[in-house]
Design a protein around this motif. Structure first.
Motif, PDB file in Angstrom:
ATOM      1  N   SER A   1       0.877  -1.183   0.000  1.00 26.74           N
ATOM      2  CA  SER A   1       0.000   0.000   0.000  1.00 26.74           C
ATOM      3  C   SER A   1       0.911   1.229   0.000  1.00 26.74           C
ATOM      4  CB  SER A   1      -0.914  -0.007   1.220  1.00 26.74           C
ATOM      5  OG  SER A   1      -1.755  -1.139   1.208  1.00 26.74           O
ATOM      6  N   LEU A   2       1.328   1.632  -1.182  1.00 23.89           N
ATOM      7  CA  LEU A   2       2.293   2.721  -1.299  1.00 23.89           C
ATOM      8  C   LEU A   2       1.631   4.071  -1.104  1.00 23.89           C
ATOM      9  CD1 LEU A   2       4.412   1.600  -4.384  1.00 23.89           C
ATOM     10  CD2 LEU A   2       5.044   1.476  -1.982  1.00 23.89           C
ATOM     11  N   ARG A   3       2.319   4.941  -0.383  1.00 24.57           N
ATOM     12  CA  ARG A   3       1.863   6.325  -0.308  1.00 24.57           C
ATOM     13  C   ARG A   3       2.032   7.009  -1.652  1.00 24.57           C
ATOM     14  NH1 ARG A   3       4.960   8.211   5.254  1.00 24.57           N
ATOM     15  NH2 ARG A   3       4.365   6.419   6.551  1.00 24.57           N
ATOM     16  N   GLY A   4       3.044   6.573  -2.387  1.00 27.59           N
ATOM     17  CA  GLY A   4       3.366   6.947  -3.766  1.00 27.59           C
ATOM     18  C   GLY A   4       3.102   8.400  -4.120  1.00 27.59           C
ATOM     19  N   PRO A   5       3.249   8.726  -5.410  1.00 24.34           N
ATOM     20  CA  PRO A   5       3.731   7.786  -6.430  1.00 24.34           C
ATOM     21  C   PRO A   5       5.248   7.581  -6.352  1.00 24.34           C
ATOM     22  CG  PRO A   5       3.381   9.923  -7.418  1.00 24.34           C
ATOM     23  CD  PRO A   5       2.950  10.057  -5.980  1.00 24.34           C
ATOM     24  N   VAL A   6       5.668   6.338  -6.557  1.00 18.89           N
ATOM     25  CA  VAL A   6       7.086   5.986  -6.565  1.00 18.89           C
ATOM     26  C   VAL A   6       7.521   5.785  -8.014  1.00 18.89           C
ATOM     27  CG1 VAL A   6       8.787   4.239  -5.923  1.00 18.89           C
ATOM     28  CG2 VAL A   6       7.016   4.924  -4.287  1.00 18.89           C
ATOM     29  N   ASN A   7       8.589   6.472  -8.405  1.00 21.50           N
ATOM     30  CA  ASN A   7       9.130   6.302  -9.755  1.00 21.50           C
ATOM     31  C   ASN A   7       9.925   5.011  -9.835  1.00 21.50           C
ATOM     32  OD1 ASN A   7       8.067   8.770 -10.611  1.00 21.50           O
ATOM     33  ND2 ASN A   7       9.888   9.887  -9.956  1.00 21.50           N
ATOM     34  N   ILE A   8       9.659   4.248 -10.890  1.00 20.68           N
ATOM     35  CA  ILE A   8      10.261   2.930 -11.060  1.00 20.68           C
ATOM     36  C   ILE A   8      11.213   2.930 -12.250  1.00 20.68           C
ATOM     37  CG2 ILE A   8       9.807   0.489 -11.526  1.00 20.68           C
ATOM     38  CD1 ILE A   8       8.788   1.444  -8.793  1.00 20.68           C
ATOM     39  N   HIS A   9      12.384   2.341 -12.040  1.00 26.04           N
ATOM     40  CA  HIS A   9      13.358   2.146 -13.111  1.00 26.04           C
ATOM     41  C   HIS A   9      13.404   0.650 -13.386  1.00 26.04           C
ATOM     42  CE1 HIS A   9      15.072   6.320 -12.934  1.00 26.04           C
ATOM     43  NE2 HIS A   9      14.295   6.266 -11.870  1.00 26.04           N
ATOM     44  N   LEU A  10      12.738   0.262 -14.441  1.00 27.80           N
ATOM     45  CA  LEU A  10      12.556  -1.133 -14.794  1.00 27.80           C
ATOM     46  C   LEU A  10      13.823  -1.658 -15.462  1.00 27.80           C
ATOM     47  CD1 LEU A  10      10.957  -3.719 -15.258  1.00 27.80           C
ATOM     48  CD2 LEU A  10       9.741  -2.560 -17.116  1.00 27.80           C
ATOM     49  N   LYS A  11      14.480  -2.602 -14.792  1.00 25.21           N
ATOM     50  CA  LYS A  11      15.786  -3.079 -15.250  1.00 25.21           C
ATOM     51  C   LYS A  11      15.614  -4.154 -16.317  1.00 25.21           C
ATOM     52  CE  LYS A  11      20.330  -2.959 -14.796  1.00 25.21           C
ATOM     53  NZ  LYS A  11      21.004  -3.043 -13.495  1.00 25.21           N
TER      54      LYS A  11
ATOM     55  N   SER B   1      -1.549   1.913  -8.682  1.00 24.70           N
ATOM     56  CA  SER B   1      -1.801   3.335  -8.407  1.00 24.70           C
ATOM     57  C   SER B   1      -0.627   4.008  -7.717  1.00 24.70           C
ATOM     58  CB  SER B   1      -3.063   3.482  -7.542  1.00 24.70           C
ATOM     59  OG  SER B   1      -2.900   2.798  -6.305  1.00 24.70           O
ATOM     60  N   GLY B   2       0.213   3.213  -7.027  1.00 25.62           N
ATOM     61  CA  GLY B   2       1.346   3.789  -6.309  1.00 25.62           C
ATOM     62  C   GLY B   2       2.586   3.977  -7.143  1.00 25.62           C
ATOM     63  N   VAL B   3       2.519   3.633  -8.431  1.00 34.76           N
ATOM     64  CA  VAL B   3       3.672   3.777  -9.313  1.00 34.76           C
ATOM     65  C   VAL B   3       3.567   5.069 -10.108  1.00 34.76           C
ATOM     66  CG1 VAL B   3       4.804   2.828 -11.368  1.00 34.76           C
ATOM     67  CG2 VAL B   3       4.174   1.319  -9.475  1.00 34.76           C
ATOM     68  N   GLY B   4       4.650   5.829 -10.122  1.00 35.53           N
ATOM     69  CA  GLY B   4       4.701   7.079 -10.881  1.00 35.53           C
ATOM     70  C   GLY B   4       5.302   6.841 -12.255  1.00 35.53           C
ATOM     71  N   GLN B   5       6.363   7.590 -12.560  1.00 34.76           N
ATOM     72  CA  GLN B   5       7.011   7.440 -13.862  1.00 34.76           C
ATOM     73  C   GLN B   5       7.762   6.116 -13.935  1.00 34.76           C
ATOM     74  OE1 GLN B   5      10.563   9.836 -14.957  1.00 34.76           O
ATOM     75  NE2 GLN B   5       9.393  10.530 -16.723  1.00 34.76           N
ATOM     76  N   ILE B   6       7.814   5.537 -15.123  1.00 33.68           N
ATOM     77  CA  ILE B   6       8.594   4.325 -15.365  1.00 33.68           C
ATOM     78  C   ILE B   6       9.682   4.641 -16.386  1.00 33.68           C
ATOM     79  CG2 ILE B   6       8.555   1.943 -16.172  1.00 33.68           C
ATOM     80  CD1 ILE B   6       5.611   1.820 -15.340  1.00 33.68           C
ATOM     81  N   VAL B   7      10.906   4.261 -16.053  1.00 35.41           N
ATOM     82  CA  VAL B   7      12.065   4.425 -16.930  1.00 35.41           C
ATOM     83  C   VAL B   7      12.635   3.038 -17.198  1.00 35.41           C
ATOM     84  CG1 VAL B   7      14.372   5.441 -17.154  1.00 35.41           C
ATOM     85  CG2 VAL B   7      12.579   6.688 -15.921  1.00 35.41           C
TER      86      VAL B   7
END
Length: 361
Positions: A113-123, A149-155
């Protein structure tokens, strides 16, 4: 009196090297990689030296939180991601970016249950086979992340194994690039490809983010000298001669009697050994500066001392300055002679070595 060994950290050199990295990055944003206590230079020194970076990247969650506590407000990236579901609370509360590189991390995200948004760097595992998803898995993983919903930008991020050896037959750079393009097809996401070697040698790949590490500290990952790229050493390890021995032909020096004089030889003894971080496996002939003159290591490195052949420096005496690496003695050259890399030397400097910091511009 303190023992005469000192690691001098040059903040201005760090700032200069960051400017060189940015010049090579084009329009890309720059992560300053500060893992391993800023490559042995000190995390807080890195915070000063790389204040103009667009973000800081490291692997230690506690150090990432410390950056926030010391006032860093720009992005902070955890390059190995999180190690336990409990880490996600700190990631969200401190506004950290995180790599996601495996199914286990992805599942932890999906149930959190993320407070987010958390930016994710997809390896993406483009062939180095350390971390990451295979290219054919990336689209589905991206979709699962995008549904949270807790995920922000994805790189999308990958790491090059041979950017300094682009035609390596086991894994050519072009093949890693091809696999990364395959993984990114149709996703319309930012990319992060370049480490130091790729930034210096393959500017066409800089894309959206670059991740310089060793170059920020004045070293290079390949054979080309750092100075040829305009890089400046940020660490100088120095000491002094504490004794001089006059030895006759046939006499030996140090443990194992590895160095045997072929002529009358002056041997200088330096207050630096493997307990200070100098590589014990460095062979005779490894370059050392004595009073600004290039000399050579003689015999096996001891815990607290090493010996140097003073044949090139007849003026040397007890108290003469010694540079093990740094200004005037490239760390990469010392590392190459010792069969290792500059990264290891930087990170291996022991806590007992005093540190001096030169101020910024």
């Amino acid at each position: 009196m303190p023992r005469p060994i000192l690691a001098t950290i040059d903040i201005a050199a760090m700032q200069h090297n960051l400017a060189v990295a940015r010049a090579h990055a084009g329009a890309a944003r720059v992560w300053a990689v500060v893992k391993a206590n800023g490559y042995g230079h000190g995390l807080m020194n890195a915070l000063r030296g790389f204040a103009d970076a667009d973000g800081m990247a490291l692997v230690e969650p506690d150090a990432a939180v410390l950056l926030r506590q010391r006032g860093w407000r720009k992005p902070v990236l955890l390059l190995e991601g999180f190690f336990d579901a409990a880490d996600l609370e700190a990631i969200a509360s401190h506004g950290l970016d995180t790599v996601v590189h495996c199914e286990e991390q992805l599942r932890m995200l999906e149930i959190a249950s993320l407070r987010g948004p958390v930016n994710i760097h997809l390896k993406v595992n483009s062939g180095m086979n350390r971390l990451g998803f295979r290219p054919h898995q990336v689209a589905s993983v991206h979709a699962r992340l995008r549904a949270l919903s807790g995920v922000g930008q994805i790189v999308l991020v990958t790491h090059f194994a041979n950017a300094d050896d682009e035609h390596n037959p086991a894994l050519p750079l072009a093949e890693q690039v091809r696999r990364m393009r395959e993984a990114a097809a149709g996703l319309d996401v930012p990319l992060s490809l370049c480490n130091s070697a790729a930034s210096l040698l393959h500017g066409e790949l800089t894309e959206d983010w670059v991740r310089p590490g060793i170059m920020l500290y004045g070293g290079t990952p390949g054979a080309a000298p750092a100075a040829s790229f305009g890089l400046t050493p940020a660490m100088t390890l120095s000491s002094r001669l504490i004794a001089i021995q006059e030895i006759a032909p046939g006499e030996a020096v140090g443990y194992g009697s590895r160095f045997v004089a072929g002529k009358p030889t002056r041997i200088g003894v330096v207050a630096c050994g493997y307990a200070d971080g100098y590589p014990r496996h460095a062979p005779s002939g490894t370059p050392i500066l004595v009073g600004g003159v290039r000399c050579a290591l003689a015999g096996r490195v001891s815990m607290d001392m090493l010996a140097v052949d003073l044949s090139n420096a007849p003026q040397a005496q007890v108290g003469s300055s010694v540079t093990l690496w740094g200004e005037g003695m490239p760390i990469d050259e010392v590392a190459h002679a010792a069969g290792t890399i500059g990264y290891e030397l930087m990170c291996a400097v022991a806590p007992r070595v005093a540190v001096a910091v030169r101020g910024d511009n």
